[in-house]
Structures are given as structure tokens and as C-alpha cells.
Scaffold this motif. Structure first.
Motif, short mmCIF file in Angstrom:
data_model
loop_
_atom_site.label_atom_id
_atom_site.label_comp_id
_atom_site.label_asym_id
_atom_site.label_seq_id
_atom_site.Cartn_x
_atom_site.Cartn_y
_atom_site.Cartn_z
N ARG A 96 -11.42 16.19 -3.77
CA ARG A 96 -12.83 15.90 -3.48
C ARG A 96 -13.68 17.16 -3.55
NH1 ARG A 96 -12.03 11.62 1.42
NH2 ARG A 96 -11.67 9.83 0.11
N GLU A 97 -13.14 18.27 -3.02
CA GLU A 97 -13.86 19.55 -3.11
C GLU A 97 -14.07 19.97 -4.55
OE1 GLU A 97 -12.74 23.09 -0.87
OE2 GLU A 97 -11.93 21.73 0.66
N LEU A 98 -13.02 19.84 -5.37
CA LEU A 98 -13.13 20.20 -6.79
C LEU A 98 -14.15 19.33 -7.51
CD1 LEU A 98 -9.38 20.76 -7.70
CD2 LEU A 98 -11.19 22.49 -7.69
N LEU A 99 -14.14 18.04 -7.20
CA LEU A 99 -15.10 17.13 -7.81
C LEU A 99 -16.53 17.47 -7.39
CD1 LEU A 99 -15.51 14.69 -9.61
CD2 LEU A 99 -15.15 13.24 -7.62
N ARG A 100 -16.71 17.79 -6.12
CA ARG A 100 -18.04 18.18 -5.63
C ARG A 100 -18.49 19.48 -6.31
NH1 ARG A 100 -16.89 18.67 -0.42
NH2 ARG A 100 -16.81 16.40 -0.26
N ALA A 101 -17.58 20.44 -6.45
CA ALA A 101 -17.91 21.70 -7.11
C ALA A 101 -18.26 21.47 -8.58
CB ALA A 101 -16.75 22.68 -6.99
N TRP A 102 -17.51 20.58 -9.25
CA TRP A 102 -17.79 20.26 -10.65
C TRP A 102 -19.18 19.65 -10.79
CZ3 TRP A 102 -17.00 20.94 -15.55
CH2 TRP A 102 -17.41 20.00 -16.46
N ARG A 103 -19.51 18.73 -9.90
CA ARG A 103 -20.83 18.09 -9.96
C ARG A 103 -21.94 19.10 -9.70
NH1 ARG A 103 -19.04 12.69 -6.65
NH2 ARG A 103 -18.14 11.59 -8.44
N ASP A 104 -21.71 19.99 -8.74
CA ASP A 104 -22.71 21.02 -8.46
C ASP A 104 -22.89 21.95 -9.65
OD1 ASP A 104 -23.12 19.96 -5.95
OD2 ASP A 104 -21.87 21.46 -4.92
N ALA A 105 -21.78 22.34 -10.29
CA ALA A 105 -21.85 23.23 -11.45
C ALA A 105 -22.56 22.54 -12.61
CB ALA A 105 -20.45 23.66 -11.87
N ASP B 255 -4.24 17.12 -0.36
CA ASP B 255 -4.45 17.01 -1.80
C ASP B 255 -5.73 16.24 -2.12
OD1 ASP B 255 -2.06 18.33 -2.14
OD2 ASP B 255 -0.89 16.52 -2.57
N ILE B 256 -5.95 15.14 -1.43
CA ILE B 256 -7.15 14.34 -1.65
C ILE B 256 -8.39 15.14 -1.26
CG2 ILE B 256 -8.41 12.28 -0.89
CD1 ILE B 256 -6.17 11.66 -2.81
N ASP B 257 -8.32 15.84 -0.13
CA ASP B 257 -9.46 16.67 0.29
C ASP B 257 -9.78 17.74 -0.74
OD1 ASP B 257 -9.76 15.20 2.60
OD2 ASP B 257 -8.64 16.63 3.86
N GLU B 258 -8.73 18.35 -1.30
CA GLU B 258 -8.92 19.39 -2.31
C GLU B 258 -9.51 18.80 -3.59
OE1 GLU B 258 -6.29 22.76 -4.67
OE2 GLU B 258 -5.49 21.84 -2.86
N ALA C 201 0.84 -1.20 0.00
CA ALA C 201 0.00 0.00 0.00
C ALA C 201 0.86 1.25 0.00
CB ALA C 201 -0.93 -0.01 1.21
N GLU C 202 1.92 1.25 0.80
CA GLU C 202 2.82 2.41 0.82
C GLU C 202 3.49 2.60 -0.53
OE1 GLU C 202 5.52 1.84 4.04
OE2 GLU C 202 3.99 2.28 5.56
N ARG C 203 3.89 1.52 -1.17
CA ARG C 203 4.54 1.61 -2.49
C ARG C 203 3.56 2.16 -3.53
NH1 ARG C 203 6.67 -3.78 -3.78
NH2 ARG C 203 8.17 -3.26 -2.16
N ALA C 204 2.31 1.68 -3.46
CA ALA C 204 1.30 2.17 -4.42
C ALA C 204 1.04 3.66 -4.21
CB ALA C 204 0.01 1.38 -4.25
N LEU C 205 0.92 4.09 -2.96
CA LEU C 205 0.71 5.51 -2.69
C LEU C 205 1.90 6.34 -3.15
CD1 LEU C 205 -0.98 5.36 0.82
CD2 LEU C 205 -2.03 6.04 -1.35
N ALA C 206 3.11 5.81 -2.97
CA ALA C 206 4.30 6.53 -3.41
C ALA C 206 4.31 6.68 -4.93
CB ALA C 206 5.57 5.80 -2.95
N ARG C 207 3.91 5.64 -5.64
CA ARG C 207 3.86 5.72 -7.11
C ARG C 207 2.82 6.72 -7.59
NH1 ARG C 207 4.44 -0.71 -8.54
NH2 ARG C 207 6.67 -0.82 -8.07
N LEU C 208 1.76 6.89 -6.81
CA LEU C 208 0.73 7.86 -7.16
C LEU C 208 1.09 9.27 -6.71
CD1 LEU C 208 -2.47 5.83 -6.26
CD2 LEU C 208 -1.65 6.41 -8.54
N GLY C 209 2.19 9.39 -5.99
CA GLY C 209 2.60 10.71 -5.48
C GLY C 209 1.82 11.13 -4.25
N LEU C 210 1.29 10.17 -3.52
CA LEU C 210 0.46 10.48 -2.36
C LEU C 210 1.08 9.97 -1.06
CD1 LEU C 210 -3.02 9.57 -3.85
CD2 LEU C 210 -2.06 11.84 -3.49
#
Length: 105
Positions: free
Chosen positions: A61-70, A56-59, A39-48
Motif C-alpha cells: 500500500r505504501e509503494l502504491l501510494r508513493a507511485w501515485r504521488d510520483a 507485506d500488504i502495508d508495504e 478464505a484461509e485457503r485463498a490467502l495461502a494460495r496468494l502467499g499471504l
């Protein structure tokens, strides 16, 4: 001791023992360590894997929520305009049918 060393020690311990309840516990611990490392290796490969990953994940999610609302708001606006246009055409049709347009000329 890091996780790689821990996994190596657990594997060595499991190989040298017979199939006992303790060896099953060792095997379970090996699997848990390996899954955490994966799991740590996978997150590292994703840059997380850094400290800011949670933000970053919270942001995202906010952007996705805003896109859906728009998107939902845009569809609502389009439907409102279509309904208004249809109602306007209906009123014009009624006016023509009743002959109310003659008085305008």
C-alpha cells in the motif's frame, strides 16, 4: 480440533437432525466454518497466510501510494513546463509583433 474436523462434525450433525431452529444454527455454523476455511485457503494460495502478510500488504500500500504521488508530481511538472513554454512563445510572439526584435540585431 481443526476446522476441517469441525466442519465434518457440523455436517454430520445437520444431516442427522430434522429442520429445526437448531439445525438452522448448525447450518449457519457450517457455512461460517466453510467460508473461513475458503478464505484461509485463498490467502495461502496468494502467499499471504504467514505472520508477515500484514506487513507485506502495508508495504504494498505504501509503494502504491508513493507511485501515485510520483505520477501526480510528474504530470504536474510536465504541465508546468508546458505552460511556461507556451508563455515564453507568447512573449516571443508579442516581441516580434511589436518589433522589439529589431533592436537586438
Amino acid at each position: 480440533m481443526n476446522r476441517t474436523e469441525m466442519l465434518a462434525r457440523l455436517m454430520t450433525q445437520n444431516i442427522s437432525t430434522t429442520a429445526t431452529p437448531e439445525s438452522l444454527l448448525t447450518l449457519r455454523a457450517m457455512i461460517e466454518e466453510a467460508s473461513e476455511m475458503g478464505a484461509e485457503r485463498a490467502l495461502a494460495r496468494l502467499g499471504l497466510s504467514d505472520d508477515g502478510a500484514r506487513d507485506d500488504i502495508d508495504e504494498l500500500r505504501e509503494l502504491l501510494r508513493a507511485w501515485r504521488d510520483a505520477k501526480k508530481g510528474a504530470w504536474k511538472a510536465v504541465m508546468d513546463w508546458l505552460i511556461r513554454g507556451c508563455l515564453a512563445l507568447l512573449l516571443v510572439g508579442i516581441a516580434v509583433r511589436l518589433g522589439l526584435t529589431r533592436s537586438l540585431t
